[in-house]
Scaffold this motif. Sequence first.
Motif, PDB file in Angstrom:
ATOM      1  N   HIS A  48       0.855  -1.179   0.000  1.00 31.67           N
ATOM      2  CA  HIS A  48       0.000   0.000   0.000  1.00 31.67           C
ATOM      3  C   HIS A  48       0.897   1.236   0.000  1.00 31.67           C
ATOM      4  CE1 HIS A  48      -3.284   2.692   0.951  1.00 31.67           C
ATOM      5  NE2 HIS A  48      -2.580   3.154   1.960  1.00 31.67           N
ATOM      6  N   SER A  49       0.532   2.242  -0.756  1.00 30.79           N
ATOM      7  CA  SER A  49       1.314   3.470  -0.817  1.00 30.79           C
ATOM      8  C   SER A  49       0.451   4.675  -0.488  1.00 30.79           C
ATOM      9  CB  SER A  49       1.891   3.675  -2.222  1.00 30.79           C
ATOM     10  OG  SER A  49       2.716   2.612  -2.580  1.00 30.79           O
ATOM     11  N   THR A  50       1.088   5.691   0.099  1.00 32.13           N
ATOM     12  CA  THR A  50       0.440   6.980   0.288  1.00 32.13           C
ATOM     13  C   THR A  50       1.356   8.048  -0.297  1.00 32.13           C
ATOM     14  OG1 THR A  50       1.430   7.380   2.467  1.00 32.13           O
ATOM     15  CG2 THR A  50      -0.724   6.282   2.419  1.00 32.13           C
TER      16      THR A  50
ATOM     17  N   LEU B 204       6.299  10.048  -0.664  1.00 32.02           N
ATOM     18  CA  LEU B 204       5.744   8.735  -0.990  1.00 32.02           C
ATOM     19  C   LEU B 204       6.194   7.721   0.054  1.00 32.02           C
ATOM     20  CD1 LEU B 204       4.269   6.857  -3.028  1.00 32.02           C
ATOM     21  CD2 LEU B 204       6.473   6.617  -4.200  1.00 32.02           C
TER      22      LEU B 204
ATOM     23  N   ASP C 270       5.597   3.640   1.368  1.00 33.62           N
ATOM     24  CA  ASP C 270       5.068   2.320   1.048  1.00 33.62           C
ATOM     25  C   ASP C 270       4.947   1.507   2.328  1.00 33.62           C
ATOM     26  OD1 ASP C 270       5.057   2.805  -1.730  1.00 33.62           O
ATOM     27  OD2 ASP C 270       7.182   2.297  -1.854  1.00 33.62           O
TER      28      ASP C 270
ATOM     29  N   ARG D 222      -4.962  11.176  -4.243  1.00 38.14           N
ATOM     30  CA  ARG D 222      -5.844  10.022  -4.463  1.00 38.14           C
ATOM     31  C   ARG D 222      -5.379   9.293  -5.710  1.00 38.14           C
ATOM     32  NH1 ARG D 222      -9.984   9.050  -7.884  1.00 38.14           N
ATOM     33  NH2 ARG D 222      -9.917  11.191  -8.653  1.00 38.14           N
ATOM     34  N   ARG D 223      -5.013   8.029  -5.537  1.00 38.44           N
ATOM     35  CA  ARG D 223      -4.602   7.232  -6.697  1.00 38.44           C
ATOM     36  C   ARG D 223      -5.836   6.903  -7.519  1.00 38.44           C
ATOM     37  NH1 ARG D 223      -1.243   1.881  -5.837  1.00 38.44           N
ATOM     38  NH2 ARG D 223      -3.154   1.238  -4.828  1.00 38.44           N
TER      39      ARG D 223
ATOM     40  N   TYR E 144      -5.289   5.353 -10.772  1.00 36.47           N
ATOM     41  CA  TYR E 144      -4.909   4.310 -11.716  1.00 36.47           C
ATOM     42  C   TYR E 144      -3.700   3.583 -11.146  1.00 36.47           C
ATOM     43  CZ  TYR E 144      -3.156   1.976 -15.896  1.00 36.47           C
ATOM     44  OH  TYR E 144      -2.698   1.031 -16.778  1.00 36.47           O
ATOM     45  N   HIS E 145      -3.665   2.286 -11.350  1.00 36.45           N
ATOM     46  CA  HIS E 145      -2.536   1.488 -10.880  1.00 36.45           C
ATOM     47  C   HIS E 145      -2.329   0.337 -11.851  1.00 36.45           C
ATOM     48  CE1 HIS E 145      -0.717  -1.742  -8.324  1.00 36.45           C
ATOM     49  NE2 HIS E 145       0.094  -0.735  -8.080  1.00 36.45           N
TER      50      HIS E 145
END
Length: 108
Positions: A2-4, A51, A53, A100-101, A103-104
């Motif tokens: 999970h990433s922020t 960033l 993780d 806010r992501r 697309y991944h």
Amino acid sequence: MHSTLIVARMASGSADDVAELFGAFDRTEMPARMGTRRRQLFAYRGLYFHLQDFDEDNGAGLIEEAKTDPRFIGISEDLKPHIDAYDPTTWRSPADAMARRFYHWTAS
């Protein structure tokens, strides 16, 4: 994983100071306490990108628990001369600065 991604504004010439502050912080057990597996800092035209993780999607909960630790409080204070909220009118906590992501993609 999970990433922020935190987006903020960084004072000109502060990248080395911010890197030094996080270098000292990351040499403690705080990253493990917060579940942080990797931290990357980026700068672009006055913007700051942080960033992080995590192994799991529990980073927010672990960070919330760590907020009362004097080391967390200390780095937050030490960063104030260097980092400002992207939008000070809406900022109340780091959650207000999270990108806010939308697309991944991961190679199979």
